[in-house]
Design an enzyme around this catalytic site. Sequence first.
Site, PDB file in Angstrom:
ATOM      1  N   HIS A 265     -28.856  -6.657   6.865  1.00  0.00           N
ATOM      2  CA  HIS A 265     -26.997  -6.915   6.062  1.00  0.00           C
ATOM      3  C   HIS A 265     -27.710  -7.960   7.446  1.00  0.00           C
ATOM      4  CE1 HIS A 265     -23.819  -6.477   4.053  1.00  0.00           C
ATOM      5  NE2 HIS A 265     -23.078  -6.963   5.752  1.00  0.00           N
ATOM      6  N   GLU A 266     -27.373  -8.182   8.360  1.00  0.00           N
ATOM      7  CA  GLU A 266     -26.199  -8.940   9.900  1.00  0.00           C
ATOM      8  C   GLU A 266     -27.126  -9.667  10.323  1.00  0.00           C
ATOM      9  OE1 GLU A 266     -23.365  -8.131  10.971  1.00  0.00           O
ATOM     10  OE2 GLU A 266     -23.116  -5.983  10.431  1.00  0.00           O
ATOM     11  N   HIS A 269     -25.820 -12.176   7.628  1.00  0.00           N
ATOM     12  CA  HIS A 269     -25.215 -12.931   8.008  1.00  0.00           C
ATOM     13  C   HIS A 269     -25.052 -14.080   9.403  1.00  0.00           C
ATOM     14  CE1 HIS A 269     -21.797 -11.365   6.773  1.00  0.00           C
ATOM     15  NE2 HIS A 269     -21.987  -9.888   6.292  1.00  0.00           N
ATOM     16  N   GLU A 295     -20.137 -12.492   3.035  1.00  0.00           N
ATOM     17  CA  GLU A 295     -21.497 -11.546   2.211  1.00  0.00           C
ATOM     18  C   GLU A 295     -22.440 -11.691   1.614  1.00  0.00           C
ATOM     19  OE1 GLU A 295     -20.526  -8.859   4.330  1.00  0.00           O
ATOM     20  OE2 GLU A 295     -20.708  -7.544   3.772  1.00  0.00           O
TER      21      GLU A 295
HETATM   22 ZN    ZN Z   1     -21.003  -7.827   6.560  1.00  0.00          ZN
END
Ligand code: ZN
Length: 500
Positions: A265-266, A269, A295
């Site tokens: 997830h990170e 980003h 996101e």
């Molecule tokens: Zn996030």
Amino acid sequence: MEAEKAYQWLVERGKEVAYLGAAASLLGWDQRTYIPAKGHPHRARQFAVISRLLHQLTTDPKIGEMLSVVEDSPLMDQPDVAANVRNWRRDYERRTRVPERLAVELAQAESEGESAWAELREKEDWAGFVPYLEKILSLKKEYAEAVGYEAEAYDALLEDFEPGERAERLEALFAELRPALVDLLQKIQGAPRQPDTSIVHRDFPVEAQKALILEVLPQLGYDLEAGRLDPTVHPFATRITPGDVRITTRYYDDYFNAAFFGSVHEAGHAMYEQGLPEAHWGTPLGEAVSLGVHESQSRMWENMVGRSRGFWEYFFPKARAHFPVLADVGLDDFVFAINEVRPSLIRVEADEVTYNLHILLRFEIELALFRGEIGVRDLPEVWNQKMEAYLGIRPTAYKDGVMQDVHWSGGLFGYFPTYTLGNVYAAQLFAKAEAELGTLEPNFARGEFAPLLAWLRDHVHVHGRRYTPRELMTRATGEAPRAMYLLRYLEKKYSALYGF
Ligand code: ZN
């Protein structure tokens, strides 16, 4: 000539602000990773000094003058100049419309609110928390009036996180999502097949988790020579400068999902930040456009890529090499286990299907607060009713209900909807990428992630803040954001997994 000089001055000011901001980001990263306990008090004062400097640099009346010079010149015919100037003007106006007194009061109420939340939440003291929340809410209403809006106050808050987004449009989008998600959840709960989640709760040594993550992330496209991975309590990604975009994660030695999917997830980003055009560093064209679009990148890599069967066809043998406890586990059972859907009281523990229901609940409450339809004192009852209606469960403690998130105590109203917008954008972008590139899972199964990343670079990352999120989505996918793609993706994936 004068206009060109003015523009150059604005670019230089932008870079100064960016480098000073980068110093603050690095201090922030350190504060959340390696700072010794006794370093905190001075670090907080250090932040205060830097934010005062940043405030001065970004509200300097000279910015307004320089912008006027450029705005009245033929330089505006150049698309890059026009895009930067439009964003600078917007940011400058919004900042300078907030009276100093209000800015100071807000900062203080937010910081007091967060401390009060942490303390009162532990004590289950909702009544004690009410006055803090009421104070913040009233200041945020004042803030909305100061910065201005067209239709309603809540729009002014949305604008801080998702430029151009409007409450009315979100209501329509979410009204379409809500019944479909509730229905999908019921089908899942009544399905004949259910996953064996004990698989992901075995013994997963932290060093082995880290080794697997460091093997996976570069293959997805996260450049570790321009980034790094460190442990923390509340994971985050942060760009210091274009060549330095860091991520953090949290490890549990008896739970696989948290660190692994948190890292992916990170990294999603971070890959967005690494894909922003370096030539525009320090100007809006070199910045991420919104939290929702941010996101969309993290969610796509985490869920649509990282939780797909194709992804694990390629990576499961590697995971097994790191974790002997997976020796007796089949690929399908593993993929089912990492995709479990189960209603929980806590948002941050929620799966892909129920997560959006947690967000809808918060959005509806925020909107009702700002429209004056409910007051802070009504929140626990409204919260619990909605939890029951959407997820079929009811909290018995404030810390598992209305007091679980830090956001409101820190003044973050209008922030929650960007999580679901991110999921909506992600599904729509992914569908368009597949329409152009062909089905992507066979690529993932061969360990090929570059085609997807290249598509995202071209259609999302490279534009910085050139377009509003809605314009960006429309240009990238041919249509404005809509719920259908997310619903279609979830229904297809979970009907196959759960067998209904
Ligand atoms: Zn996030």
